[in-house]
Design a protein around this motif. Structure first.
Motif, PDB file in Angstrom:
ATOM      1  N   VAL A   1      16.067 -46.126  -2.692  1.00 51.36           N
ATOM      2  CA  VAL A   1      15.048 -45.129  -2.360  1.00 51.36           C
ATOM      3  C   VAL A   1      15.684 -43.747  -2.224  1.00 51.36           C
ATOM      4  O   VAL A   1      15.142 -42.749  -2.703  1.00 51.36           O
ATOM      5  CB  VAL A   1      14.285 -45.525  -1.069  1.00 51.36           C
ATOM      6  CG1 VAL A   1      13.391 -44.399  -0.587  1.00 51.36           C
ATOM      7  CG2 VAL A   1      13.472 -46.785  -1.302  1.00 51.36           C
ATOM      8  N   GLY A   2      16.848 -43.685  -1.594  1.00 54.58           N
ATOM      9  CA  GLY A   2      17.559 -42.403  -1.485  1.00 54.58           C
ATOM     10  C   GLY A   2      17.943 -41.855  -2.849  1.00 54.58           C
ATOM     11  O   GLY A   2      17.832 -40.657  -3.104  1.00 54.58           O
ATOM     12  N   HIS A   3      18.376 -42.742  -3.744  1.00 50.94           N
ATOM     13  CA  HIS A   3      18.746 -42.293  -5.090  1.00 50.94           C
ATOM     14  C   HIS A   3      17.535 -41.758  -5.852  1.00 50.94           C
ATOM     15  O   HIS A   3      17.633 -40.751  -6.555  1.00 50.94           O
ATOM     16  CB  HIS A   3      19.399 -43.441  -5.861  1.00 50.94           C
ATOM     17  CG  HIS A   3      19.772 -43.097  -7.260  1.00 50.94           C
ATOM     18  ND1 HIS A   3      20.781 -42.200  -7.553  1.00 50.94           N
ATOM     19  CD2 HIS A   3      19.271 -43.500  -8.452  1.00 50.94           C
ATOM     20  CE1 HIS A   3      20.878 -42.089  -8.855  1.00 50.94           C
ATOM     21  NE2 HIS A   3      19.973 -42.862  -9.424  1.00 50.94           N
ATOM     22  N   THR A   4      16.395 -42.419  -5.727  1.00 48.10           N
ATOM     23  CA  THR A   4      15.198 -41.939  -6.422  1.00 48.10           C
ATOM     24  C   THR A   4      14.690 -40.629  -5.832  1.00 48.10           C
ATOM     25  O   THR A   4      14.013 -39.867  -6.533  1.00 48.10           O
ATOM     26  CB  THR A   4      14.066 -42.985  -6.390  1.00 48.10           C
ATOM     27  OG1 THR A   4      13.761 -43.305  -5.040  1.00 48.10           O
ATOM     28  CG2 THR A   4      14.475 -44.236  -7.139  1.00 48.10           C
ATOM     29  N   ARG A   5      15.017 -40.354  -4.587  1.00 54.15           N
ATOM     30  CA  ARG A   5      14.636 -39.072  -3.978  1.00 54.15           C
ATOM     31  C   ARG A   5      15.646 -37.975  -4.260  1.00 54.15           C
ATOM     32  O   ARG A   5      15.497 -36.854  -3.779  1.00 54.15           O
ATOM     33  CB  ARG A   5      14.471 -39.232  -2.466  1.00 54.15           C
ATOM     34  CG  ARG A   5      13.252 -40.017  -2.101  1.00 54.15           C
ATOM     35  CD  ARG A   5      13.040 -39.986  -0.618  1.00 54.15           C
ATOM     36  NE  ARG A   5      11.826 -40.705  -0.280  1.00 54.15           N
ATOM     37  CZ  ARG A   5      11.336 -40.774   0.932  1.00 54.15           C
ATOM     38  NH1 ARG A   5      11.967 -40.179   1.924  1.00 54.15           N
ATOM     39  NH2 ARG A   5      10.235 -41.443   1.158  1.00 54.15           N
ATOM     40  N   GLY A   6      16.695 -38.287  -5.001  1.00 51.11           N
ATOM     41  CA  GLY A   6      17.650 -37.270  -5.395  1.00 51.11           C
ATOM     42  C   GLY A   6      18.865 -37.143  -4.510  1.00 51.11           C
ATOM     43  O   GLY A   6      19.621 -36.174  -4.624  1.00 51.11           O
ATOM     44  N   GLU A   7      19.102 -38.094  -3.632  1.00 55.69           N
ATOM     45  CA  GLU A   7      20.289 -38.042  -2.796  1.00 55.69           C
ATOM     46  C   GLU A   7      21.499 -38.447  -3.632  1.00 55.69           C
ATOM     47  O   GLU A   7      21.499 -39.493  -4.268  1.00 55.69           O
ATOM     48  CB  GLU A   7      20.150 -38.981  -1.594  1.00 55.69           C
ATOM     49  CG  GLU A   7      19.028 -38.583  -0.655  1.00 55.69           C
ATOM     50  CD  GLU A   7      18.908 -39.518   0.534  1.00 55.69           C
ATOM     51  OE1 GLU A   7      19.806 -40.354   0.744  1.00 55.69           O
ATOM     52  OE2 GLU A   7      17.904 -39.405   1.248  1.00 55.69           O
ATOM     53  N   PRO A   8      22.554 -37.629  -3.645  1.00 57.34           N
ATOM     54  CA  PRO A   8      23.701 -37.935  -4.496  1.00 57.34           C
ATOM     55  C   PRO A   8      24.437 -39.220  -4.118  1.00 57.34           C
ATOM     56  O   PRO A   8      25.047 -39.854  -4.954  1.00 57.34           O
ATOM     57  CB  PRO A   8      24.621 -36.734  -4.335  1.00 57.34           C
ATOM     58  CG  PRO A   8      23.938 -35.770  -3.458  1.00 57.34           C
ATOM     59  CD  PRO A   8      22.666 -36.360  -2.965  1.00 57.34           C
ATOM     60  N   LEU A   9      24.397 -39.613  -2.856  1.00 57.84           N
ATOM     61  CA  LEU A   9      25.113 -40.808  -2.414  1.00 57.84           C
ATOM     62  C   LEU A   9      24.243 -42.060  -2.415  1.00 57.84           C
ATOM     63  O   LEU A   9      24.699 -43.126  -2.010  1.00 57.84           O
ATOM     64  CB  LEU A   9      25.683 -40.587  -1.012  1.00 57.84           C
ATOM     65  CG  LEU A   9      26.758 -39.517  -0.894  1.00 57.84           C
ATOM     66  CD1 LEU A   9      27.163 -39.330   0.554  1.00 57.84           C
ATOM     67  CD2 LEU A   9      27.957 -39.892  -1.725  1.00 57.84           C
ATOM     68  N   GLY A  10      22.999 -41.964  -2.859  1.00 58.20           N
ATOM     69  CA  GLY A  10      22.091 -43.103  -2.808  1.00 58.20           C
ATOM     70  C   GLY A  10      22.566 -44.285  -3.619  1.00 58.20           C
ATOM     71  O   GLY A  10      22.518 -45.428  -3.163  1.00 58.20           O
TER      72      GLY A  10
ATOM     73  N   VAL B   1      23.561 -32.790   5.276  1.00 59.12           N
ATOM     74  CA  VAL B   1      23.566 -34.131   5.837  1.00 59.12           C
ATOM     75  C   VAL B   1      22.138 -34.588   6.088  1.00 59.12           C
ATOM     76  O   VAL B   1      21.800 -35.751   5.865  1.00 59.12           O
ATOM     77  CB  VAL B   1      24.401 -34.175   7.135  1.00 59.12           C
ATOM     78  CG1 VAL B   1      24.278 -35.519   7.813  1.00 59.12           C
ATOM     79  CG2 VAL B   1      25.846 -33.868   6.838  1.00 59.12           C
ATOM     80  N   SER B   2      21.276 -33.688   6.514  1.00 57.86           N
ATOM     81  CA  SER B   2      19.898 -34.073   6.788  1.00 57.86           C
ATOM     82  C   SER B   2      19.145 -34.434   5.515  1.00 57.86           C
ATOM     83  O   SER B   2      18.112 -35.086   5.577  1.00 57.86           O
ATOM     84  CB  SER B   2      19.166 -32.954   7.530  1.00 57.86           C
ATOM     85  OG  SER B   2      19.112 -31.801   6.720  1.00 57.86           O
ATOM     86  N   ASP B   3      19.672 -34.023   4.347  1.00 56.52           N
ATOM     87  CA  ASP B   3      19.036 -34.383   3.092  1.00 56.52           C
ATOM     88  C   ASP B   3      19.444 -35.771   2.620  1.00 56.52           C
ATOM     89  O   ASP B   3      18.894 -36.268   1.647  1.00 56.52           O
ATOM     90  CB  ASP B   3      19.402 -33.377   1.993  1.00 56.52           C
ATOM     91  CG  ASP B   3      18.845 -31.995   2.271  1.00 56.52           C
ATOM     92  OD1 ASP B   3      17.893 -31.896   3.065  1.00 56.52           O
ATOM     93  OD2 ASP B   3      19.379 -31.024   1.701  1.00 56.52           O
ATOM     94  N   GLN B   4      20.418 -36.394   3.260  1.00 56.31           N
ATOM     95  CA  GLN B   4      20.950 -37.675   2.822  1.00 56.31           C
ATOM     96  C   GLN B   4      20.821 -38.759   3.888  1.00 56.31           C
ATOM     97  O   GLN B   4      21.646 -39.669   3.966  1.00 56.31           O
ATOM     98  CB  GLN B   4      22.410 -37.511   2.432  1.00 56.31           C
ATOM     99  CG  GLN B   4      22.604 -36.538   1.309  1.00 56.31           C
ATOM    100  CD  GLN B   4      24.017 -36.539   0.817  1.00 56.31           C
ATOM    101  OE1 GLN B   4      24.614 -37.591   0.674  1.00 56.31           O
ATOM    102  NE2 GLN B   4      24.552 -35.377   0.548  1.00 56.31           N
TER     103      GLN B   4
END
Length: 103
Positions: free
Chosen positions: A70-79, A36-39
């Motif tokens: 920004v979350g998607h570009t950082r690799g977050e699956p739900l970004g 969760v802390s990664d997203q």
């Protein structure tokens, strides 16, 4: 002489490979799941999407879209889904505000 309480000596011990690492492991490596802390950015993007439906859709919707991208570009699956949800929340909030504003 070995006593009956000593563990048996045999091939059940891992052999070292040429580079010094163990040749096998008794248990497989755990699968890497996103925590969760990664997203955090994606979660905040979803919150902005929900808030955009009721309050200031343009502000919160755009903030959610930016956070999702920004979350998607950082690799977050739900970004990506956070950005899509924020865009939909922005559109829905704008339509609701137009329909419910006395005019």
């Amino acid at each position: 002489m070995t006593s009956s309480q000593d563990p048996p000596q045999g091939d059940d011990q891992p052999h070292d490979a040429a580079d010094g690492t163990a040749a096998w492991s008794p248990r497989p490596a755990p699968a890497q799941r996103p925590r969760v802390s990664d997203q955090v950015l994606s979660i905040i993007g979803f919150v902005c999407a929900a808030v955009a439906v009721l309050f200031v859709p343009v502000l919160f919707g755009l903030a959610g879209v930016v956070l999702g991208i920004v979350g998607h570009t950082r690799g977050e699956p739900l970004g990506r889904w956070a950005a899509i949800a924020a865009g939909a929340g922005m559109l829905l909030g704008t339509v609701l505000s137009i329909l419910l504003t006395p005019g």
